[in-house]
Design a protein around this motif. Structure first.
Motif, PDB file in Angstrom:
ATOM      1  N   GLN A  46      38.491  43.223 137.475  1.00 27.86           N
ATOM      2  CA  GLN A  46      37.049  43.166 137.237  1.00 27.86           C
ATOM      3  C   GLN A  46      36.278  44.019 138.252  1.00 27.86           C
ATOM      4  O   GLN A  46      36.620  44.047 139.439  1.00 27.86           O
ATOM      5  N   PRO A  47      35.240  44.714 137.802  1.00 30.21           N
ATOM      6  CA  PRO A  47      34.372  45.398 138.767  1.00 30.21           C
ATOM      7  C   PRO A  47      33.639  44.379 139.630  1.00 30.21           C
ATOM      8  O   PRO A  47      33.370  43.255 139.196  1.00 30.21           O
ATOM      9  N   SER A  48      33.347  44.764 140.854  1.00 30.42           N
ATOM     10  CA  SER A  48      32.613  43.902 141.779  1.00 30.42           C
ATOM     11  C   SER A  48      31.559  44.753 142.478  1.00 30.42           C
ATOM     12  O   SER A  48      31.429  45.947 142.192  1.00 30.42           O
TER      13      SER A  48
ATOM     14  N   ILE B 281      33.638  47.220 144.816  1.00 29.62           N
ATOM     15  CA  ILE B 281      34.643  47.887 143.989  1.00 29.62           C
ATOM     16  C   ILE B 281      34.039  48.084 142.600  1.00 29.62           C
ATOM     17  O   ILE B 281      34.398  47.437 141.620  1.00 29.62           O
ATOM     18  N   ASP B 282      33.101  49.009 142.506  1.00 26.28           N
ATOM     19  CA  ASP B 282      32.333  49.194 141.273  1.00 26.28           C
ATOM     20  C   ASP B 282      33.083  50.133 140.321  1.00 26.28           C
ATOM     21  O   ASP B 282      32.678  51.266 140.058  1.00 26.28           O
ATOM     22  N   SER B 283      34.159  49.605 139.786  1.00 25.51           N
ATOM     23  CA  SER B 283      35.040  50.385 138.922  1.00 25.51           C
ATOM     24  C   SER B 283      34.403  50.740 137.582  1.00 25.51           C
ATOM     25  O   SER B 283      34.963  51.539 136.824  1.00 25.51           O
ATOM     26  N   ASP B 284      33.259  50.165 137.285  1.00 21.98           N
ATOM     27  CA  ASP B 284      32.547  50.484 136.046  1.00 21.98           C
ATOM     28  C   ASP B 284      31.470  51.551 136.243  1.00 21.98           C
ATOM     29  O   ASP B 284      30.733  51.881 135.310  1.00 21.98           O
ATOM     30  N   HIS B 285      31.379  52.119 137.430  1.00 22.61           N
ATOM     31  CA  HIS B 285      30.393  53.176 137.685  1.00 22.61           C
ATOM     32  C   HIS B 285      30.826  54.452 136.966  1.00 22.61           C
ATOM     33  O   HIS B 285      32.013  54.801 136.961  1.00 22.61           O
ATOM     34  N   PRO B 286      29.907  55.185 136.343  1.00 17.24           N
ATOM     35  CA  PRO B 286      30.276  56.392 135.589  1.00 17.24           C
ATOM     36  C   PRO B 286      31.077  57.408 136.394  1.00 17.24           C
ATOM     37  O   PRO B 286      32.002  58.040 135.865  1.00 17.24           O
TER      38      PRO B 286
ATOM     39  N   LEU C 140      39.367  52.847 141.619  1.00 22.99           N
ATOM     40  CA  LEU C 140      40.025  53.767 140.706  1.00 22.99           C
ATOM     41  C   LEU C 140      41.199  53.083 140.007  1.00 22.99           C
ATOM     42  O   LEU C 140      41.427  53.272 138.813  1.00 22.99           O
ATOM     43  N   GLY C 141      41.939  52.271 140.771  1.00 21.90           N
ATOM     44  CA  GLY C 141      43.052  51.549 140.179  1.00 21.90           C
ATOM     45  C   GLY C 141      42.605  50.561 139.124  1.00 21.90           C
ATOM     46  O   GLY C 141      43.204  50.479 138.043  1.00 21.90           O
ATOM     47  N   ARG C 142      41.556  49.808 139.418  1.00 26.54           N
ATOM     48  CA  ARG C 142      41.055  48.849 138.424  1.00 26.54           C
ATOM     49  C   ARG C 142      40.603  49.558 137.158  1.00 26.54           C
ATOM     50  O   ARG C 142      40.809  49.069 136.045  1.00 26.54           O
ATOM     51  N   ARG C 143      39.976  50.717 137.323  1.00 29.66           N
ATOM     52  CA  ARG C 143      39.556  51.475 136.145  1.00 29.66           C
ATOM     53  C   ARG C 143      40.757  51.852 135.283  1.00 29.66           C
ATOM     54  O   ARG C 143      40.687  51.868 134.053  1.00 29.66           O
ATOM     55  N   GLN C 144      41.891  52.096 135.934  1.00 28.09           N
ATOM     56  CA  GLN C 144      43.102  52.485 135.219  1.00 28.09           C
ATOM     57  C   GLN C 144      43.979  51.279 134.860  1.00 28.09           C
ATOM     58  O   GLN C 144      45.181  51.424 134.621  1.00 28.09           O
TER      59      GLN C 144
END
Length: 221
Positions: free
Chosen positions: A10-12, A15-20, A88-92
């Motif tokens: 999950q983004p936090s 760790i804002d993995s949902d940022h464009p 980056l890992g969470r995004r992947q």
């Protein structure tokens, strides 16, 4: 592949993995990767070598500690680089968490030792990635060019074995030792870290604000 509801996917705030910008960077890097381990290795080396290590870049700012801000700035200290790798890992779709430990750095420069008053670095940060159902430690702090210049062995990462610290330099001298495990976290324990910094390093805020004008290369740990 882990369920999207996995807590370490999950983004936090930090760790804002949902940022464009995080999405674009991670997806571009991993466009030709076919397994989670391949993606993890690719992301590790991108953060290690494209984001420059700067031991003085730790101003007391929540926004500057966010993964997207670190990516945009292109530099950071160990915690910042671990945050970016986790995002980056969470995004992947790789579950990631942050780990921290206190270390002794036997090769600290006299200048930095005088600034900090010690060669003990508390809350040294790394990333843990869940690969093949096993948590693997990855520490992308010191970029390759910096290691080569100062004779420190770069940390490699194969997605299977822990990559956590520079035990020796290239001349066989002892470099780093772990003293204390601070545990793992789903996001940056910001207040806890900076409270500990202030207790451990008197004059922390004033000293590091001044030191921001120095280059990381000239003041390598």
């Amino acid at each position: 592949m882990y369920d999207n509801n996995h807590p370490y996917l999950q983004p936090s705030f930090f760790i804002d993995s949902d940022h464009p910008d995080i999405i674009e960077f991670a997806d571009t890097l991993c466009s030709d990767c076919h397994t989670p381990v391949q993606r993890a290795i690719t992301l590790y080396y991108a953060v290690r070598d494209r984001i420059l290590y700067d031991p003085y870049d730790l101003g007391y700012s929540r926004d500057s500690m966010r993964a997207s801000a670190i990516l945009k700035k292109g530099k950071g200290y160990c915690v910042a680089k671990a945050v970016l790798l986790a995002a980056l890992g969470r995004r992947q779709k790789i579950p990631c968490r942050l780990g921290f430990g206190d270390v002794t750095n036997h090769l600290t420069t006299p200048k930095l030792r005088a600034l900090m008053g010690t060669d003990i670095f508390i809350y040294h940060g790394y990333t843990e990635m869940l690969l093949d159902r096993k948590w693997v430690k990855a520490t992308p702090a010191f970029n390759l060019s910096l290691c080569e210049r100062f004779g420190v062995k770069p940390l490699e990462f194969d997605g299977q074995a822990d990559s956590i610290f520079h035990e020796f330099d290239t001349r066989g001298r002892k470099h780093m030792e772990y003293l204390r495990d601070r545990g793992t976290f789903v996001d940056v324990p910001f207040d806890e870290i900076f409270s500990a910094y202030r207790k451990t390093y008197p004059g922390f805020a004033e000293n590091f604000a001044t030191a921001l004008n120095h280059s990381a290369v000239d003041n390598f740990l």
